[in-house]
Scaffold this motif. Structure first.
Motif, PDB file in Angstrom:
ATOM      1  N   ASN A  98       0.813  -1.224   0.000  1.00  0.00           N
ATOM      2  CA  ASN A  98       0.000   0.000   0.000  1.00  0.00           C
ATOM      3  C   ASN A  98       0.845   1.272   0.000  1.00  0.00           C
ATOM      4  O   ASN A  98       0.315   2.367   0.183  1.00  0.00           O
ATOM      5  N   ASN A  99       2.166   1.116  -0.193  1.00  0.00           N
ATOM      6  CA  ASN A  99       3.087   2.255  -0.274  1.00  0.00           C
ATOM      7  C   ASN A  99       3.021   3.140   0.981  1.00  0.00           C
ATOM      8  O   ASN A  99       3.046   4.369   0.896  1.00  0.00           O
ATOM      9  N   GLN A 100       2.972   2.479   2.132  1.00  0.00           N
ATOM     10  CA  GLN A 100       2.952   3.193   3.407  1.00  0.00           C
ATOM     11  C   GLN A 100       4.341   3.164   4.038  1.00  0.00           C
ATOM     12  O   GLN A 100       5.188   2.353   3.668  1.00  0.00           O
ATOM     13  N   ASN A 101       4.558   4.062   4.987  1.00  0.00           N
ATOM     14  CA  ASN A 101       5.852   4.161   5.642  1.00  0.00           C
ATOM     15  C   ASN A 101       5.799   3.564   7.042  1.00  0.00           C
ATOM     16  O   ASN A 101       4.728   3.260   7.571  1.00  0.00           O
ATOM     17  N   LEU A 102       6.970   3.402   7.646  1.00  0.00           N
ATOM     18  CA  LEU A 102       7.081   2.865   8.997  1.00  0.00           C
ATOM     19  C   LEU A 102       8.145   3.644   9.750  1.00  0.00           C
ATOM     20  O   LEU A 102       9.250   3.848   9.232  1.00  0.00           O
ATOM     21  N   VAL A 103       7.809   4.075  10.952  1.00  0.00           N
ATOM     22  CA  VAL A 103       8.742   4.808  11.804  1.00  0.00           C
ATOM     23  C   VAL A 103       8.919   4.031  13.107  1.00  0.00           C
ATOM     24  O   VAL A 103       7.934   3.706  13.776  1.00  0.00           O
ATOM     25  N   ILE A 104      10.166   3.719  13.447  1.00  0.00           N
ATOM     26  CA  ILE A 104      10.480   3.016  14.692  1.00  0.00           C
ATOM     27  C   ILE A 104      11.327   3.942  15.548  1.00  0.00           C
ATOM     28  O   ILE A 104      12.431   4.329  15.164  1.00  0.00           O
ATOM     29  N   THR A 105      10.808   4.339  16.703  1.00  0.00           N
ATOM     30  CA  THR A 105      11.539   5.228  17.596  1.00  0.00           C
ATOM     31  C   THR A 105      11.761   4.546  18.940  1.00  0.00           C
ATOM     32  O   THR A 105      11.038   3.626  19.319  1.00  0.00           O
ATOM     33  N   GLY A 106      12.757   5.018  19.666  1.00  0.00           N
ATOM     34  CA  GLY A 106      13.056   4.463  20.978  1.00  0.00           C
ATOM     35  C   GLY A 106      14.484   4.747  21.369  1.00  0.00           C
ATOM     36  O   GLY A 106      15.305   5.164  20.537  1.00  0.00           O
ATOM     37  N   PRO A 107      14.837   4.523  22.623  1.00  0.00           N
ATOM     38  CA  PRO A 107      16.188   4.810  23.107  1.00  0.00           C
ATOM     39  C   PRO A 107      17.225   3.887  22.478  1.00  0.00           C
ATOM     40  O   PRO A 107      16.884   2.845  21.897  1.00  0.00           O
ATOM     41  N   THR A 214       9.794  25.455   6.632  1.00  0.00           N
ATOM     42  CA  THR A 214       9.110  25.170   5.366  1.00  0.00           C
ATOM     43  C   THR A 214       9.473  23.780   4.851  1.00  0.00           C
ATOM     44  O   THR A 214       8.599  22.991   4.474  1.00  0.00           O
ATOM     45  N   LEU A 215      10.772  23.478   4.836  1.00  0.00           N
ATOM     46  CA  LEU A 215      11.207  22.158   4.389  1.00  0.00           C
ATOM     47  C   LEU A 215      10.762  21.077   5.355  1.00  0.00           C
ATOM     48  O   LEU A 215      10.402  19.967   4.934  1.00  0.00           O
ATOM     49  N   ALA A 216      10.777  21.365   6.641  1.00  0.00           N
ATOM     50  CA  ALA A 216      10.337  20.387   7.640  1.00  0.00           C
ATOM     51  C   ALA A 216       8.885  20.000   7.406  1.00  0.00           C
ATOM     52  O   ALA A 216       8.522  18.819   7.459  1.00  0.00           O
ATOM     53  N   ASP A 217       8.036  20.989   7.150  1.00  0.00           N
ATOM     54  CA  ASP A 217       6.623  20.706   6.870  1.00  0.00           C
ATOM     55  C   ASP A 217       6.489  19.798   5.653  1.00  0.00           C
ATOM     56  O   ASP A 217       5.728  18.830   5.670  1.00  0.00           O
ATOM     57  N   ALA A 218       7.229  20.117   4.606  1.00  0.00           N
ATOM     58  CA  ALA A 218       7.117  19.344   3.363  1.00  0.00           C
ATOM     59  C   ALA A 218       7.642  17.920   3.540  1.00  0.00           C
ATOM     60  O   ALA A 218       7.028  16.955   3.068  1.00  0.00           O
ATOM     61  N   ILE A 219       8.778  17.777   4.224  1.00  0.00           N
ATOM     62  CA  ILE A 219       9.378  16.451   4.420  1.00  0.00           C
ATOM     63  C   ILE A 219       8.491  15.579   5.296  1.00  0.00           C
ATOM     64  O   ILE A 219       8.183  14.429   4.960  1.00  0.00           O
ATOM     65  N   LEU A 223       6.458  12.001   4.830  1.00  0.00           N
ATOM     66  CA  LEU A 223       6.986  10.847   5.561  1.00  0.00           C
ATOM     67  C   LEU A 223       6.014  10.301   6.596  1.00  0.00           C
ATOM     68  O   LEU A 223       5.869   9.084   6.747  1.00  0.00           O
ATOM     69  N   LEU A 224       5.331  11.176   7.315  1.00  0.00           N
ATOM     70  CA  LEU A 224       4.575  10.751   8.494  1.00  0.00           C
ATOM     71  C   LEU A 224       3.073  10.601   8.290  1.00  0.00           C
ATOM     72  O   LEU A 224       2.428   9.889   9.058  1.00  0.00           O
ATOM     73  N   HIS A 225       2.518  11.233   7.279  1.00  0.00           N
ATOM     74  CA  HIS A 225       1.057  11.262   7.229  1.00  0.00           C
ATOM     75  C   HIS A 225       0.450   9.884   6.980  1.00  0.00           C
ATOM     76  O   HIS A 225      -0.681   9.616   7.378  1.00  0.00           O
ATOM     77  N   ASN A 226       1.190   8.981   6.338  1.00  0.00           N
ATOM     78  CA  ASN A 226       0.680   7.621   6.103  1.00  0.00           C
ATOM     79  C   ASN A 226       1.580   6.568   6.746  1.00  0.00           C
ATOM     80  O   ASN A 226       1.706   5.448   6.257  1.00  0.00           O
ATOM     81  N   ALA A 227       2.231   6.951   7.859  1.00  0.00           N
ATOM     82  CA  ALA A 227       3.236   6.059   8.465  1.00  0.00           C
ATOM     83  C   ALA A 227       2.675   5.289   9.654  1.00  0.00           C
ATOM     84  O   ALA A 227       1.953   5.838  10.487  1.00  0.00           O
ATOM     85  N   HIS A 228       3.022   4.006   9.721  1.00  0.00           N
ATOM     86  CA  HIS A 228       2.819   3.215  10.931  1.00  0.00           C
ATOM     87  C   HIS A 228       3.928   3.590  11.911  1.00  0.00           C
ATOM     88  O   HIS A 228       5.052   3.898  11.501  1.00  0.00           O
ATOM     89  N   LYS A 229       3.623   3.551  13.192  1.00  0.00           N
ATOM     90  CA  LYS A 229       4.606   3.992  14.186  1.00  0.00           C
ATOM     91  C   LYS A 229       4.769   2.933  15.277  1.00  0.00           C
ATOM     92  O   LYS A 229       3.794   2.458  15.846  1.00  0.00           O
ATOM     93  N   LEU A 230       6.027   2.572  15.523  1.00  0.00           N
ATOM     94  CA  LEU A 230       6.387   1.702  16.644  1.00  0.00           C
ATOM     95  C   LEU A 230       7.220   2.521  17.612  1.00  0.00           C
ATOM     96  O   LEU A 230       8.309   2.976  17.269  1.00  0.00           O
TER      97      LEU A 230
END
Length: 251
Positions: A98-107, A214-219, A223-230
């Motif tokens: 589905n062309n979605q993204n994934l973000v994994i965050t943590g220490p 401006t660039l942060a908003d665009a990037i 990246l995040l609007h369709n991203a799964h998050k762990l």
């Protein structure tokens, strides 16, 4: 005649079939009672399997994963907030289809890189092309590309990968050129490919980290609007696994 036949099969790049035919000749008692159609089906089947295995090896080699991680080796016992249902859902590969993204965050040390590589390896098994980069190394390559003329080639390679893994995002402040490069990558991949990002920084701090509003908003929109998050937590797994006993310490 047999050697000539094998040679011709290999010249036609039918190595799997050639190997299967050798097996049939070497074991007449096993295959002797099978009909022509059955033996031919076995040859075709083994050629298909050999090609699939060869393609998988090429995909994994091209990905250049940092660690040889496997889905079945993921540790769910460590208290880091990782749920098997989440990983099972990601393992299906629907997020990639589905062309979605994934973000994994943590220490640091909570297993972000291992998870990313395991999911990337799983994608290779699903016949997807994957590219793994540590963020600092990726930006170094892009900077060099601007100077030696390889920038467009690298950008095109990044755009074509079914899954792009950017590991350890957020360790070093971005330059203006790096912000522009990142936007270029996200623009090329938005809605058509999947990007996996790991970071010690929570996503709430990414906007200020990028620096240019401006660039942060665009990037981040791409990246995040369709991203799964762990979001992982807990102490470093490396620290716990690498702890030495008193006898193991050097004296």
């Amino acid at each position: 005649m047999q050697q000539h036949c094998l040679k011709q099969l290999r010249l036609l790049k039918l190595g799997g079939m050639a190997h299967a035919l050798e097996q049939q000749w070497e074991s007449p008692n096993t295959y002797g009672e099978l009909g022509f159609d059955e033996r031919l089906e076995l040859l075709v089947s083994q050629e298909t399997t050999a090609r699939a295995n060869s393609r998988l090896q090429r995909l994994v080699k091209s990905a250049r994963f940092k660690v040889a991680a496997q889905m079945h080796d993921i540790d769910y016992g460590h208290p880091r907030g990782l749920k098997q249902t989440q990983i099972a859902s990601l393992q299906s590969g629907d997020w990639i289809n589905n062309n979605q993204n994934l973000v994994i965050t943590g220490p640091t040390g909570c297993g972000k890189t291992y998870l990313a590589c395991a999911l990337g390896n799983n994608a290779c098994h699903q016949d997807k092309s994957v590219r793994y980069y540590r963020a600092t190394r990726l930006f170094e390559m892009l900077t060099l590309g601007h100077g030696d003329g390889t920038y467009l080639k690298l950008i095109n390679q990044l755009a074509k990968a079914d899954v792009l893994i950017i590991d350890d995002w957020g360790l070093e402040q971005l330059t203006q050129s790096q912000r522009n490069d990142l936007l270029e990558i996200m623009e090329d991949r938005h809605g058509s490919k999947s990007t996996l990002v790991t970071s010690q920084l929570p996503t709430t701090k990414w906007h200020s980290f990028i620096g240019d509003p401006t660039l942060a908003d665009a990037i981040l929109d791409r990246l995040l609007h369709n991203a799964h998050k762990l979001q992982l937590k807990g102490e470093s797994m490396r620290k716990m696994k690498a702890s030495l006993t008193q006898d193991e310490h050097l004296v």
